[in-house]
Motif scaffolding. Structure first.
Motif, PDB file in Angstrom:
ATOM      1  N   ASP A  64      12.637  23.672  18.674  1.00 56.91           N
ATOM      2  CA  ASP A  64      13.713  22.807  18.184  1.00 56.91           C
ATOM      3  C   ASP A  64      13.033  21.533  17.705  1.00 56.91           C
ATOM      4  OD1 ASP A  64      15.807  21.095  17.734  1.00 56.91           O
ATOM      5  OD2 ASP A  64      16.933  21.694  19.505  1.00 56.91           O
ATOM      6  N   SER A  65      12.829  21.413  16.388  1.00 54.69           N
ATOM      7  CA  SER A  65      12.038  20.322  15.833  1.00 54.69           C
ATOM      8  C   SER A  65      12.694  18.965  16.059  1.00 54.69           C
ATOM      9  CB  SER A  65      11.815  20.552  14.330  1.00 54.69           C
ATOM     10  OG  SER A  65      11.184  21.790  14.101  1.00 54.69           O
ATOM     11  N   VAL A  66      14.002  18.921  15.912  1.00 56.61           N
ATOM     12  CA  VAL A  66      14.696  17.635  16.080  1.00 56.61           C
ATOM     13  C   VAL A  66      14.530  17.129  17.509  1.00 56.61           C
ATOM     14  CG1 VAL A  66      16.934  16.491  16.012  1.00 56.61           C
ATOM     15  CG2 VAL A  66      16.350  18.195  14.253  1.00 56.61           C
ATOM     16  N   ARG A  67      14.729  18.018  18.484  1.00 56.54           N
ATOM     17  CA  ARG A  67      14.569  17.612  19.886  1.00 56.54           C
ATOM     18  C   ARG A  67      13.120  17.244  20.188  1.00 56.54           C
ATOM     19  NH1 ARG A  67      15.931  21.251  25.300  1.00 56.54           N
ATOM     20  NH2 ARG A  67      14.925  19.819  26.783  1.00 56.54           N
ATOM     21  N   ALA A  68      12.175  18.004  19.590  1.00 56.40           N
ATOM     22  CA  ALA A  68      10.764  17.714  19.842  1.00 56.40           C
ATOM     23  C   ALA A  68      10.394  16.327  19.351  1.00 56.40           C
ATOM     24  CB  ALA A  68       9.893  18.765  19.153  1.00 56.40           C
ATOM     25  N   LEU A  69      10.906  15.927  18.191  1.00 54.47           N
ATOM     26  CA  LEU A  69      10.620  14.575  17.685  1.00 54.47           C
ATOM     27  C   LEU A  69      11.264  13.533  18.589  1.00 54.47           C
ATOM     28  CD1 LEU A  69       9.492  12.657  15.577  1.00 54.47           C
ATOM     29  CD2 LEU A  69      11.547  13.069  14.180  1.00 54.47           C
ATOM     30  N   GLU A  70      12.493  13.769  19.011  1.00 57.22           N
ATOM     31  CA  GLU A  70      13.151  12.811  19.901  1.00 57.22           C
ATOM     32  C   GLU A  70      12.419  12.698  21.229  1.00 57.22           C
ATOM     33  OE1 GLU A  70      17.066  14.334  20.212  1.00 57.22           O
ATOM     34  OE2 GLU A  70      17.729  13.596  18.230  1.00 57.22           O
ATOM     35  N   ASP A  71      11.922  13.825  21.760  1.00 60.16           N
ATOM     36  CA  ASP A  71      11.178  13.788  23.028  1.00 60.16           C
ATOM     37  C   ASP A  71       9.915  12.958  22.879  1.00 60.16           C
ATOM     38  OD1 ASP A  71      13.063  15.359  24.237  1.00 60.16           O
ATOM     39  OD2 ASP A  71      11.964  17.251  24.003  1.00 60.16           O
ATOM     40  N   GLN A  72       9.256  13.080  21.756  1.00 60.39           N
ATOM     41  CA  GLN A  72       8.023  12.299  21.562  1.00 60.39           C
ATOM     42  C   GLN A  72       8.332  10.811  21.426  1.00 60.39           C
ATOM     43  OE1 GLN A  72       4.797  14.320  19.045  1.00 60.39           O
ATOM     44  NE2 GLN A  72       6.660  15.428  18.390  1.00 60.39           N
ATOM     45  N   LEU A  73       9.389  10.520  20.658  1.00 57.50           N
ATOM     46  CA  LEU A  73       9.740   9.110  20.486  1.00 57.50           C
ATOM     47  C   LEU A  73      10.206   8.487  21.798  1.00 57.50           C
ATOM     48  CD1 LEU A  73      11.626   9.258  17.040  1.00 57.50           C
ATOM     49  CD2 LEU A  73       9.279   8.477  17.494  1.00 57.50           C
ATOM     50  N   ALA A  74      10.827   9.321  22.663  1.00 56.75           N
ATOM     51  CA  ALA A  74      11.298   8.826  23.965  1.00 56.75           C
ATOM     52  C   ALA A  74      10.267   9.035  25.061  1.00 56.75           C
ATOM     53  CB  ALA A  74      12.606   9.528  24.331  1.00 56.75           C
ATOM     54  N   ASP A  75       9.113   9.535  24.696  1.00 57.16           N
ATOM     55  CA  ASP A  75       8.027   9.773  25.647  1.00 57.16           C
ATOM     56  C   ASP A  75       8.447  10.726  26.758  1.00 57.16           C
ATOM     57  OD1 ASP A  75       5.429   9.603  26.506  1.00 57.16           O
ATOM     58  OD2 ASP A  75       5.728   7.740  27.639  1.00 57.16           O
ATOM     59  N   ARG A  76       9.177  11.797  26.381  1.00 57.27           N
ATOM     60  CA  ARG A  76       9.599  12.808  27.347  1.00 57.27           C
ATOM     61  C   ARG A  76       8.694  14.042  27.220  1.00 57.27           C
ATOM     62  NH1 ARG A  76      15.006  11.423  25.419  1.00 57.27           N
ATOM     63  NH2 ARG A  76      14.891  13.291  24.094  1.00 57.27           N
ATOM     64  N   PRO A  77       8.640  14.875  28.245  1.00 57.41           N
ATOM     65  CA  PRO A  77       7.835  16.103  28.166  1.00 57.41           C
ATOM     66  C   PRO A  77       8.343  17.022  27.054  1.00 57.41           C
ATOM     67  CG  PRO A  77       8.454  15.624  30.433  1.00 57.41           C
ATOM     68  CD  PRO A  77       9.237  14.683  29.576  1.00 57.41           C
ATOM     69  N   LEU A  78       7.409  17.676  26.412  1.00 51.20           N
ATOM     70  CA  LEU A  78       7.750  18.554  25.289  1.00 51.20           C
ATOM     71  C   LEU A  78       8.085  19.952  25.779  1.00 51.20           C
ATOM     72  CD1 LEU A  78       4.884  17.531  22.810  1.00 51.20           C
ATOM     73  CD2 LEU A  78       7.250  16.719  22.847  1.00 51.20           C
ATOM     74  N   GLN A  79       8.902  20.674  24.971  1.00 52.20           N
ATOM     75  CA  GLN A  79       9.176  22.064  25.278  1.00 52.20           C
ATOM     76  C   GLN A  79       7.881  22.885  25.176  1.00 52.20           C
ATOM     77  OE1 GLN A  79      12.239  22.563  22.197  1.00 52.20           O
ATOM     78  NE2 GLN A  79      13.726  22.997  23.825  1.00 52.20           N
ATOM     79  N   LYS A  80       7.842  23.988  25.912  1.00 53.60           N
ATOM     80  CA  LYS A  80       6.614  24.779  26.038  1.00 53.60           C
ATOM     81  C   LYS A  80       6.114  25.289  24.690  1.00 53.60           C
ATOM     82  CE  LYS A  80       4.704  28.869  28.293  1.00 53.60           C
ATOM     83  NZ  LYS A  80       4.970  30.024  29.195  1.00 53.60           N
ATOM     84  N   ASP A  81       6.990  25.946  23.904  1.00 51.78           N
ATOM     85  CA  ASP A  81       6.554  26.522  22.633  1.00 51.78           C
ATOM     86  C   ASP A  81       6.072  25.462  21.662  1.00 51.78           C
ATOM     87  OD1 ASP A  81       7.170  28.980  23.623  1.00 51.78           O
ATOM     88  OD2 ASP A  81       8.363  29.628  21.902  1.00 51.78           O
ATOM     89  N   PHE A  82       6.802  24.330  21.594  1.00 51.31           N
ATOM     90  CA  PHE A  82       6.384  23.268  20.689  1.00 51.31           C
ATOM     91  C   PHE A  82       5.070  22.651  21.146  1.00 51.31           C
ATOM     92  CE2 PHE A  82       6.181  18.932  19.161  1.00 51.31           C
ATOM     93  CZ  PHE A  82       6.383  19.116  17.804  1.00 51.31           C
ATOM     94  N   ALA A  83       4.913  22.468  22.428  1.00 46.44           N
ATOM     95  CA  ALA A  83       3.661  21.908  22.949  1.00 46.44           C
ATOM     96  C   ALA A  83       2.484  22.828  22.619  1.00 46.44           C
ATOM     97  CB  ALA A  83       3.767  21.702  24.453  1.00 46.44           C
ATOM     98  N   SER A  84       2.699  24.153  22.735  1.00 44.49           N
ATOM     99  CA  SER A  84       1.635  25.109  22.397  1.00 44.49           C
ATOM    100  C   SER A  84       1.291  25.025  20.915  1.00 44.49           C
ATOM    101  CB  SER A  84       2.064  26.531  22.748  1.00 44.49           C
ATOM    102  OG  SER A  84       2.309  26.660  24.132  1.00 44.49           O
ATOM    103  N   LEU A  85       2.324  24.931  20.079  1.00 41.60           N
ATOM    104  CA  LEU A  85       2.095  24.844  18.632  1.00 41.60           C
ATOM    105  C   LEU A  85       1.350  23.566  18.282  1.00 41.60           C
ATOM    106  CD1 LEU A  85       2.572  25.848  15.746  1.00 41.60           C
ATOM    107  CD2 LEU A  85       4.817  24.739  15.808  1.00 41.60           C
ATOM    108  N   GLN A  86       1.743  22.465  18.853  1.00 45.33           N
ATOM    109  CA  GLN A  86       1.078  21.188  18.582  1.00 45.33           C
ATOM    110  C   GLN A  86      -0.364  21.205  19.089  1.00 45.33           C
ATOM    111  OE1 GLN A  86       2.476  17.503  20.528  1.00 45.33           O
ATOM    112  NE2 GLN A  86       2.919  16.782  18.445  1.00 45.33           N
ATOM    113  N   ASN A  87      -0.588  21.862  20.203  1.00 46.21           N
ATOM    114  CA  ASN A  87      -1.939  21.944  20.752  1.00 46.21           C
ATOM    115  C   ASN A  87      -2.854  22.761  19.833  1.00 46.21           C
ATOM    116  OD1 ASN A  87      -3.966  21.707  22.962  1.00 46.21           O
ATOM    117  ND2 ASN A  87      -3.673  23.930  23.055  1.00 46.21           N
TER     118      ASN A  87
END
Length: 615
Positions: free
Chosen positions: A224-247
Motif C-alpha cells: 500500500d504505497s500511500v500508507r507506506a509514504l505516510e508511515d515514513q513521514l510519521a516515522d512508523r514501522p513499515l509493512q513487511k512487503d514494502f520494507a522488503s521491496l525498499q531493502n
C-alpha cells in the motif's frame, strides 16, 4: 558466479568476443533477403549493447511500468519517502517522466536526454546505487506521435536495467499492458508489485500463475504505497512487503549485483536477437535446400548428357587409337612370335596390298597397285588429321542452348521462392557468361587433348605388355606351333624311317594351316578385345572428366555460393547461441529479480520470440 577480478575480466572478454562475432556476422555480404533482415536486427541491437557495456559501473536505472492508475507514481514517492511525482487513481497523471537520482550521480554517463525528463535530485542513501524513473502509462489512448506517452516510454525502456512492474486487482489481466510488457521485458530484470493493498484483494497467486507462462517470477510484493509514504513521514514501522521491496532497492542492488544485472541484461538481449534470427532463418531455410537440391539435379542431368555426347564424339576415332595402341604394344614386346602376328594383323591391309604386287604382270598393273596404295596412305593421313581436328572441336563442344535456358528458367523460380535478392540467372547475358566459363574450363582441360590420348595409350601399353601377359599369350601361341613341328618332325625322321609309306599327306598340312590360322586369329582377337575394352573404359573416363571439368564450378556458381553461405550463417548463429547460453548460465543474478523466459532455439524451435523494443 565469478567473484575474482580475473574471472570478471574473462567474462568481459568473452562478452566482447561474442559482440565482435555478431558484428562480423551482420557485416557479411549476402543476397539472401532473410539473412539481410536478420542482419538489420543485429545492427539495431549492437548500439544498445555498446550502451550497456559503457554503463557497467553506473547506477542501475529502475523504471516503473504498469497500466493507468496502478499506483506507479505513488510507489515511487513511497520508495523515496517524499512527494516527487504527482499521483492519481483514474486518468493518466504522469505525462512527463520523472527521473529521481542522487546529486552525486553523473547522469551524462547514462546516455539519457535529460530534456525529456523532470529531474529530481535527492540526497538519499538508497539513491547511490540506483536511479528511479516514473514512466508514463503504456495503455493510454493517445496517438503514437513524438509527444505521446507511448513514444516517451519506448525511448525510456531501452535505457533501463530493471522494470518495477505494478498492477492491481482490476488491471493485472490487461491484455494491452501485458503485450507492452512482453516487448519491454527483454534485456531487463523485473520486480513485480501488486499495489493498492489497502483496497484490493490479494491476487498474487493467480497473477503469478499467469505470469509464469512467460516470466520467471520469484516474488510478488503486495504493498500500500500511500500508507507506506505516510508511515515514513510519521516515522512508523513499515509493512513487511514494502520494507522488503525498499531493502532490495536500497541495499541488495549494490555494486556487485549491478554488474551481474547488466551482464545478464546484455546476454539476454543477445540471446533474444539470436533466437529471433535463428527462428526466421530456420523457417526460410527449406526453400534454400530445395534450390540446392534442384541445382544438384540439373548438374547431374546436364553432366550425364554432356558426358554421353562427348563419349560419342571421342569414340568416332576409336579405330585409329586401337591401331596405335596395338602398334605400341607390339613394339614394346620387340621381336617375338606372337608380336609378329600382332604386327601382321595391324598391318594386314598394307600386307595384302604389298602382296598384290607379286601378281602384277606388267608396268601398268604395278602403277595401278601403287596408285591404290598411295590413295590408301592419303586416306589414313586424312583420318589422322580428322582425329586431330575432332579433338580440337571438342574444346568448343558445349551444352545445348535450349537445355540451358530451360534450366535457367526453372532455377530462377526456385531462387525467387528462396528469397534471393539478386540471382545470376536474372542478369542479362547470364547464359553467355555460363557458356564462356564452361569454354574456359574446356580450354584448360583440352589444351593438350592429343597428349591426353597419348598418355592413355602409353598407360594401356604398360598395363598390357607386362611379362605375365606376354608369357601367357606367347605360350598359348607357341604351343600349337611346337606341337605341329614336333608332329611333323616325328613323322619325317622317325615314322618314315620305319615305314617309307607312313608319311603325312598334304591334307595334314592343309588342316594344320587352317587350325594355325584359326588359333592365331583367336589369340589375336582375345588380345585386341582386351585392348579395346581398356581403351573404351579410358575414353569413357576421359569424357566424364571433360564433362565434370565443363561444369566443375556448377551451373550457377553464385547461387551455389549463396546457398552455402546461408548454411554457414545458420551454423554461426547456432554456435553463438550456444556460447550465449553458456555465458548466461555463468552469470547468475539475485533470485529476488524476475526475468523474461528466453527460449532456447535448439530445444524450442517452434517458439515465437517477440520483436526487440526499438530505441
Amino acid at each position: 558466479m565469478p567473484t575474482s577480478e580475473i574471472a570478471q575480466i574473462e567474462m568481459l572478454a568473452a562478452v566482447d568476443r561474442l559482440i565482435h562475432q555478431l558484428q562480423s556476422w551482420s557485416e557479411q555480404k549476402t543476397d539472401w533477403k532473410t539473412a539481410q533482415q536478420c542482419q538489420a536486427v543485429i545492427h539495431q541491437l549492437l548500439p544498445r549493447l555498446d550502451t550497456l557495456r559503457v554503463r557497467l559501473q553506473s547506477p542501475l536505472v529502475i523504471a516503473t511500468f504498469g497500466g493507468t492508475g496502478t499506483g506507479k507514481s505513488s510507489l515511487v514517492n513511497a520508495l523515496i519517502g517524499s512527494y516527487c511525482s504527482p499521483s492519481g487513481r483514474q486518468r493518466p497523471t504522469t505525462t512527463d517522466p520523472v527521473l529521481i537520482a542522487h546529486p552525486d550521480t553523473d547522469l551524462d554517463r547514462l546516455g539519457l536526454d535529460l530534456s525529456q525528463f523532470q529531474v529530481e535530485q535527492k540526497e538519499l542513501d538508497q539513491l547511490r546505487n540506483i536511479i528511479l524513473i516514473d514512466c508514463p502509462d503504456p495503455d493510454t489512448s493517445e496517438t503514437n506521435d513524438q509527444s505521446s506517452n507511448l513514444t516517451r516510454l519506448q525511448y525510456i525502456i531501452p535505457l533501463c536495467d530493471i522494470l518495477l512492474y505494478t498492477s492491481t486487482q482490476q488491471k493485472y489481466r490487461s491484455a494491452r499492458v501485458a503485450e507492452e510488457l512482453k516487448e519491454a521485458a527483454i534485456g531487463r530484470r523485473l520486480i513485480f508489485v501488486q499495489t493498492h493493498a489497502g483496497l484490493d484483494e490479494d491476487i498474487r497467486t493467480d497473477w503469478k500463475q499467469q505470469l509464469s507462462q512467460q516470466f520467471d517470477v520469484p516474488e510478488i510484493y503486495f504493498v500500500d504505497s500511500v500508507r507506506a509514504l505516510e508511515d515514513q513521514l510519521a516515522d512508523r514501522p513499515l509493512q513487511k512487503d514494502f520494507a522488503s521491496l525498499q531493502n532490495i532497492l536500497s541495499t541488495q542492488l549494490g555494486k556487485s549485483e549491478r554488474l551481474q544485472v547488466r551482464r545478464a541484461n546484455l546476454l539476454e538481449l543477445i540471446q533474444n536477437a539470436i533466437n529471433h534470427c535463428s527462428d526466421k532463418i530456420n523457417i526460410n531455410l527449406p526453400a534454400i535446400r530445395e534450390l540446392e537440391s534442384f541445382l544438384k539435379q540439373q548438374h547431374v542431368s546436364l553432366t550425364r548428357q554432356m558426358s554421353q555426347e562427348l563419349r560419342t564424339e571421342l569414340l568416332t576415332s576409336r579405330n585409329l587409337w586401337e591401331r596405335r595402341l596395338l602398334s605400341c604394344v607390339s613394339d614394346t614386346w620387340g621381336l617375338s612370335p606372337f608380336s609378329t602376328m600382332l604386327r601382321v594383323y595391324n598391318g594386314l591391309g598394307n600386307f595384302i596390298a604389298s602382296a598384290s604386287l607379286f601378281r602384277a604382270r606388267n608396268s601398268a598393273q604395278v602403277a595401278l597397285i601403287g596408285a591404290l596404295q598411295g590413295a590408301r596412305w592419303i586416306g589414313n593421313r586424312q583420318k589422322e588429321q580428322a582425329t586431330e581436328n575432332r579433338l580440337n572441336r571438342i574444346g568448343s563442344f558445349g551444352l545445348d542452348d535450349n537445355k540451358l535456358r530451360e534450366s535457367q528458367l526453372l532455377i530462377d523460380g526456385y531462387a525467387q521462392a528462396a528469397g534471393l535478392e539478386s540471382q545470376p540467372v536474372q542478369h542479362a547475358g547470364s547464359l553467355d557468361k555460363l557458356q564462356t566459363e564452361a569454354a574456359y574450363f574446356e580450354e584448360q582441360f583440352l589444351y593438350d587433348a592429343g597428349s591426353k590420348i597419348d598418355a592413355i595409350i602409353a598407360k594401356l601399353t604398360r598395363k598390357n605388355s607386362g611379362w605375365f601377359t606376354r608369357a601367357v599369350y606367347e605360350t598359348l601361341f607357341l604351343s600349337l606351333v611346337v606341337y605341329a613341328l614336333i608332329r611333323i618332325g616325328k613323322n619325317f625322321f622317325y615314322d618314315s624311317f620305319l615305314d617309307e609309306n607312313n608319311i603325312l599327306a598334304i591334307d595334314f598340312y592343309v588342316t594344320a594351316g587352317v587350325i594355325f590360322l584359326i588359333w592365331t586369329g583367336f589369340l589375336v582377337m582375345m588380345f585386341t578385345r582386351k585392348l579395346k575394352r581398356g581403351l573404351g573404359l579410358e575414353i569413357n573416363q576421359l569424357s566424364d572428366d571433360l564433362a565434370n571439368a565443363k561444369l566443375s564450378q556448377g551451373l550457377f556458381p553464385q547461387l551455389e555460393q549463396t546457398c552455402q553461405q546461408a548454411h554457414a550463417m545458420q551454423h554461426s548463429l547456432e554456435r553463438m547461441g550456444g556460447e550465449v547460453h553458456q555465458l548466461r548460465n555463468e552469470v547468475a543474478t539475485s533470485n529476488i529479480l524476475g526475468a523474461w523466459k528466453v527460449t532456447d532455439p535448439v530445444t524450442d524451435a517452434d517458439s515465437k520470440t517477440p520483436h526487440l523494443t526499438s530505441q
